[in-house]
Design an enzyme around this catalytic site. Structure first.
Site, PDB file in Angstrom:
ATOM      1  N   ASN A 219      25.791 -28.677  13.086  1.00 27.44           N
ATOM      2  CA  ASN A 219      26.976 -29.084  13.837  1.00 27.44           C
ATOM      3  C   ASN A 219      26.909 -28.392  15.192  1.00 27.44           C
ATOM      4  OD1 ASN A 219      29.533 -29.475  14.875  1.00 27.44           O
ATOM      5  ND2 ASN A 219      30.592 -28.264  13.307  1.00 27.44           N
ATOM      6  N   TRP A 220      26.604 -29.180  16.218  1.00 23.65           N
ATOM      7  CA  TRP A 220      26.427 -28.566  17.549  1.00 23.65           C
ATOM      8  C   TRP A 220      27.761 -28.245  18.224  1.00 23.65           C
ATOM      9  CZ3 TRP A 220      21.776 -31.430  20.385  1.00 23.65           C
ATOM     10  CH2 TRP A 220      20.578 -31.086  19.741  1.00 23.65           C
ATOM     11  N   LYS A 221      28.859 -28.728  17.641  1.00 26.45           N
ATOM     12  CA  LYS A 221      30.193 -28.480  18.228  1.00 26.45           C
ATOM     13  C   LYS A 221      30.187 -28.914  19.707  1.00 26.45           C
ATOM     14  CE  LYS A 221      30.908 -24.978  14.747  1.00 26.45           C
ATOM     15  NZ  LYS A 221      31.561 -23.740  14.324  1.00 26.45           N
TER      16      LYS A 221
ATOM     17  N   HIS B  56      36.927 -30.490   9.959  1.00 26.05           N
ATOM     18  CA  HIS B  56      36.388 -29.154  10.249  1.00 26.05           C
ATOM     19  C   HIS B  56      37.558 -28.216  10.561  1.00 26.05           C
ATOM     20  CE1 HIS B  56      34.365 -25.866  12.268  1.00 26.05           C
ATOM     21  NE2 HIS B  56      33.268 -26.265  11.672  1.00 26.05           N
TER      22      HIS B  56
ATOM     23  N   GLU C 228      38.008 -26.091  12.728  1.00 26.11           N
ATOM     24  CA  GLU C 228      38.382 -26.006  14.150  1.00 26.11           C
ATOM     25  C   GLU C 228      39.288 -27.171  14.535  1.00 26.11           C
ATOM     26  OE1 GLU C 228      34.389 -25.527  15.601  1.00 26.11           O
ATOM     27  OE2 GLU C 228      34.362 -23.520  14.714  1.00 26.11           O
TER      28      GLU C 228
ATOM     29  N   GLU D 294      33.644 -24.303   3.833  1.00 24.65           N
ATOM     30  CA  GLU D 294      33.435 -23.404   4.969  1.00 24.65           C
ATOM     31  C   GLU D 294      34.600 -22.421   5.062  1.00 24.65           C
ATOM     32  OE1 GLU D 294      30.695 -25.157   8.126  1.00 24.65           O
ATOM     33  OE2 GLU D 294      32.650 -26.040   8.488  1.00 24.65           O
TER      34      GLU D 294
ATOM     35  N   GLY E 172      31.109 -18.562  12.514  1.00 21.94           N
ATOM     36  CA  GLY E 172      30.835 -17.936  13.797  1.00 21.94           C
ATOM     37  C   GLY E 172      31.011 -16.435  13.826  1.00 21.94           C
TER      38      GLY E 172
ATOM     39  N   SER F  10      28.198 -19.114   9.104  1.00 19.07           N
ATOM     40  CA  SER F  10      27.191 -18.087   9.392  1.00 19.07           C
ATOM     41  C   SER F  10      25.925 -18.208   8.553  1.00 19.07           C
ATOM     42  CB  SER F  10      27.799 -16.685   9.256  1.00 19.07           C
ATOM     43  OG  SER F  10      28.810 -16.499  10.237  1.00 19.07           O
TER      44      SER F  10
ATOM     45  N   GLY G  15      26.346 -24.108  12.126  1.00 18.43           N
ATOM     46  CA  GLY G  15      26.830 -24.213  13.491  1.00 18.43           C
ATOM     47  C   GLY G  15      25.857 -23.572  14.465  1.00 18.43           C
TER      48      GLY G  15
HETATM   49  P1  PGA Z   1      28.494 -21.192  12.136  1.00 14.60           P
HETATM   50  O1  PGA Z   1      29.415 -22.518  12.072  1.00 14.60           O
HETATM   51  O2  PGA Z   1      27.222 -21.537  11.411  1.00 14.60           O
HETATM   52  O3  PGA Z   1      28.286 -20.961  13.603  1.00 14.60           O
HETATM   53  O4  PGA Z   1      29.246 -20.113  11.459  1.00 14.60           O
HETATM   54  C1  PGA Z   1      29.487 -23.284  10.910  1.00 14.60           C
HETATM   55  C2  PGA Z   1      30.411 -24.440  11.101  1.00 14.60           C
HETATM   56  O5  PGA Z   1      31.481 -24.271  11.704  1.00 14.60           O
HETATM   57  O6  PGA Z   1      30.102 -25.562  10.647  1.00 14.60           O
END
Ligand code: PGA
Length: 248
Positions: free
Chosen positions: A10-12, A93, A95, A163, A169, A208, A229
Site C-alpha cells: 500500500n503506497w498510500k 484502512h 487512516e 492491521e 508506521g 510494520s 506500507g
Molecule cells: P506500515 O503500514 O507497513 O508502514 O506499518 C501498513 C499499512 O498501513 O497498511
C-alpha cells in the site's frame, strides 16, 4: 487450511511516475514466487500506468466510492479502477476510518461496490492501542467485521486485513502469539458471518511488516499474507518480504 498467500503493498500518498521504476524488480520477484500473489496499490494517479507496467503483479486502488457514478467531486468508483486494470481495492484502512470518519456501514457499502464491479476488496480492521490496553481488541475487531464484511463475500471475492492501528508506521508489531490469537478470532468470525466461505477468505496481517520480521509473522497460523506500507515503497525492502513469504 493453508491458503495461497497474498503479499500486498500500500503506497498510500506516496509516489509520482518515477516510482513506477520499482515495479520491474517487484515483478521479477513475483515471477520467481509463483506460489503466492503479489499486489501493489499505488495512488489513484498511478493505477492506470502501473497496470500497464505490472508484468504479472496485481494492481489495486486504496479506496473507492460506494456508488457507481455521479456528483461526488474527487471520488473514484470501483468500476473506474477496474477499467484501468485494477483487480483489488483496499477499503476501510484505519487512516480512512480516522481521517475521513468512515463507518463500518460505509466500508461495507464500498466493499459491495467493489465486488459488484469485479474487484476484490481488502477490508481492513484493527484496534487502537487504547482498545488493546483495555483488553477490548477482540471485541472491537469482531464488531468491525460484523459491520463491514459484505454478507455476500466469498473466498474468491473478499480479503480481510488485520492491521492494529498502533502497529502501522510505528516499527512495533504484536507478538506472534497475539497475531495468532487475533487471526483465529477473525477466522471464526468470518465463518460465523459467511459460513463455509469464511474458511477460504484470506486474512492478511499489516502493520510494520519488514524484511526482518516477515518470516515470523507470515508463518503464523491463519496469516494468509501481508499488507505492507512503508516497506512496499522500494523494491529493495519489498522484494525480501516477497522472498521470505515464498520460502515458507
Ligand atoms: P506500515 O503500514 O507497513 O508502514 O506499518 C501498513 C499499512 O498501513 O497498511
Amino acid at each position: 487450511m493453508a491458503l495461497r498467500k497474498l503479499v500486498a503493498g500500500n503506497w498510500k500518498m506516496n509516489g509520482t511516475r518515477a516510482a513506477l521504476a520499482e515495479l520491474a524488480p517487484i515483478a521479477s520477484a513475483a515471477a520467481a514466487a509463483p506460489s503466492l500473489d503479489v499486489l501493489i496499490c499505488p495512488p489513484f494517479t498511478l493505477v492506470a500506468e502501473a497496470a500497464i507496467k505490472a508484468n504479472g503483479i496485481a494492481i489495486g486502488g486504496q479506496d473507492c466510492h460506494t456508488g457507481i457514478k455521479g456528483a461526488h467531486t474527487g471520488c473514484v468508483a470501483a468500476a473506474m479502477l477496474k477499467d484501468v486494470g485494477a483487480s483489488y481495492v483496499i477499503v476501510g484502512h484505519s487512516e480512512r476510518r480516522c481521517d475521513n470518519n468512515e463507518t463500518d456501514a460505509e466500508i461495507r457499502a464500498k466493499a459491495e461496490a467493489a465486488i459488484a464491479a469485479g474487484l476484490t476488496p481488502i477490508v481492513c480492521v484493527g484496534e487502537t492501542e487504547a482498545e488493546r490496553d483495555e483488553g477490548r481488541a477482540g471485541i472491537v475487531v469482531a464488531g468491525q467485521l460484523e459491520g463491514s464484511v459484505p454478507p455476500a463475500g466469498t473466498a474468491a471475492t473478499l480479503v480481510v486485513a488485520y492491521e492494529p492501528v498502533w502497529a502501522i508506521g510505528t516499527g512495533r508489531t504484536p507478538s506472534a502469539g497475539d497475531v495468532a490469537e487475533m487471526h483465529a478470532l477473525i477466522r471464526a468470525k468470518l465463518i460465523d458471518l459467511l459460513g463455509e466461505e469464511g474458511q477460504g477468505v484470506r486474512i492478511l496481517y499489516g502493520g510494520s511488516v519488514k524484511p526482518d520480521n516477515a518470516v515470523e509473522l507470515m508463518a503464523v497460523a491463519d496469516v494468509d499474507g501481508a499488507l505492507v506500507g512503508g516497506a512496499s515503497l522500494t523494491a529493495a525492502l519489498f522484494v525480501p518480504i516477497i522472498e521470505a513469504t515464498a520460502a515458507l
